[in-house]
Design a protein around this motif. Sequence first.
Motif, PDB file in Angstrom:
ATOM      1  N   THR A 222       0.841  -1.196   0.000  1.00  0.00           N
ATOM      2  CA  THR A 222       0.000   0.000   0.000  1.00  0.00           C
ATOM      3  C   THR A 222       0.879   1.249   0.000  1.00  0.00           C
ATOM      4  O   THR A 222       2.089   1.180   0.259  1.00  0.00           O
ATOM      5  N   PHE A 223       0.263   2.383  -0.250  1.00  0.00           N
ATOM      6  CA  PHE A 223       1.017   3.639  -0.281  1.00  0.00           C
ATOM      7  C   PHE A 223       1.740   3.911   1.036  1.00  0.00           C
ATOM      8  O   PHE A 223       2.946   4.219   1.021  1.00  0.00           O
ATOM      9  N   PRO A 224       1.104   3.815   2.214  1.00  0.00           N
ATOM     10  CA  PRO A 224       1.830   4.093   3.463  1.00  0.00           C
ATOM     11  C   PRO A 224       3.017   3.154   3.686  1.00  0.00           C
ATOM     12  O   PRO A 224       3.999   3.531   4.329  1.00  0.00           O
ATOM     13  N   GLN A 225       2.933   1.933   3.155  1.00  0.00           N
ATOM     14  CA  GLN A 225       4.016   0.971   3.367  1.00  0.00           C
ATOM     15  C   GLN A 225       5.293   1.341   2.620  1.00  0.00           C
ATOM     16  O   GLN A 225       6.359   0.792   2.909  1.00  0.00           O
ATOM     17  N   LEU A 226       5.194   2.278   1.680  1.00  0.00           N
ATOM     18  CA  LEU A 226       6.407   2.747   0.999  1.00  0.00           C
ATOM     19  C   LEU A 226       7.368   3.402   1.983  1.00  0.00           C
ATOM     20  O   LEU A 226       8.581   3.426   1.764  1.00  0.00           O
ATOM     21  N   PHE A 227       6.821   3.928   3.075  1.00  0.00           N
ATOM     22  CA  PHE A 227       7.619   4.715   4.013  1.00  0.00           C
ATOM     23  C   PHE A 227       7.807   4.013   5.360  1.00  0.00           C
ATOM     24  O   PHE A 227       8.267   4.634   6.322  1.00  0.00           O
ATOM     25  N   ALA A 228       7.458   2.740   5.423  1.00  0.00           N
ATOM     26  CA  ALA A 228       7.575   1.995   6.678  1.00  0.00           C
ATOM     27  C   ALA A 228       9.044   1.653   6.960  1.00  0.00           C
ATOM     28  O   ALA A 228       9.830   1.440   6.036  1.00  0.00           O
ATOM     29  N   PRO A 229       9.452   1.601   8.235  1.00  0.00           N
ATOM     30  CA  PRO A 229      10.832   1.233   8.570  1.00  0.00           C
ATOM     31  C   PRO A 229      11.102  -0.221   8.239  1.00  0.00           C
ATOM     32  O   PRO A 229      10.193  -1.054   8.207  1.00  0.00           O
ATOM     33  N   SER A 230      12.366  -0.529   7.978  1.00  0.00           N
ATOM     34  CA  SER A 230      12.767  -1.900   7.677  1.00  0.00           C
ATOM     35  C   SER A 230      14.055  -2.226   8.418  1.00  0.00           C
ATOM     36  O   SER A 230      14.790  -1.332   8.838  1.00  0.00           O
TER      37      SER A 230
END
Length: 393
Positions: A222-230
């Motif tokens: 999803t769009f928000p997951q583009l910016f999730a930490p890894s």
Amino acid sequence: MNLEVMLLLYAYDHHGKLCSLYQLSRQRIEQMRHEVTYFCPTCKEALQIRSGRHHIPHFAHFPDSQCERNSQGESDDHESGKWLLYKWLKYQGYNVEIEYFVKEINQRPDLFFTSGDKRQIAVEFQCSTIPPDIIEKRTNSYYKAGIFPLWIVGNRHFQRKGKNLLLHTSFHRSLLYYFHHSYCMYYLNVNAQSVIIVDHILGFTHSYCFGRPRSYSLDSITFPQLFAPSASPSTPYIYFWEKQLYKLRTFYQRSVGTEERQWRQFLYLKGKHFSLIPSVCFLPVPSQSTCSIKAYMWQTKFVLEHFMEVRIGNIIKLGRNKCLTVNRYQADPVQEYLQLLGQMGFVAHTSNGSWVKRKEITFPTHITQALEEDKKVMNVLRNILYTHNNVSL
């Protein structure tokens, strides 16, 4: 204009609904020719449908069109990519528009929508290489209008040597983001219908960087997951960094660029040789990925011009070497370099934010001494990086 270059894969119908010819059957496309009139998303002129055996079905302007799109031209990948991203965002419930005109800055982002936190987002799908100053100008315009710009790069710019060494030019550097202590970039593979997130980017040479690519199909992210930490990568980048330093010491490269020739001349005038720089003049700082100048070049100049001229116990005057990422993070390679020197005992950080010299950095006098010093410094660096987890190396 060659139709192989100018392709328009979507248009508005008379109800204002965005329609596409993407992946439709020939039979359905023939039906659409006679059903309604279609209009350009940019200029609102009427369009015609073109299809045949020798080119992809698409909408096209009539010969007397005055649309600005005709002078710009857009590749099939660009048009297809915009449509893929449009459907991807639309499926997630966003009210997304293609080529929405932002009047106050006179720009048309490829996609425009409002996120869940009411933030306006402009998506630019960049397939062609454009100068960094144009990217910076557009980015600044978006921020002035209160819009967050998301630059997604076409897959042809995603090139790598091996698993973790990737192409990294001035074009790439101008499209870096910084999230969760990691430099990253975003790519779209139109054919695979997938997005590639490259994070933990660390500048290596002038044209390549280290990074960790992760590929996701559009229907799995999803769009928000583009910016999730890894999580940090496990690849020991420091090993490759050490090999590059060894190559600098032992391999004479006769043909070099202008900056490298000037750097060698700078050292020559100081009575130094480039193969005998101190080991601590080639340290991997996180924001090296934002720098166009190689690490050993700017670090050597810093040591000679700002460090060696200062007596022990005195404050070091810093040069300016700050870079902005697309999301306005101010990278500061010099501060990061001093932090590493501080952990090695060469400088100390004072309560007022200054750096004080604690011990000297010396130039080795012969290659054997330099190589021995390299091993010691790299081992110390490994301990610092792994113990304190400052850099993903």
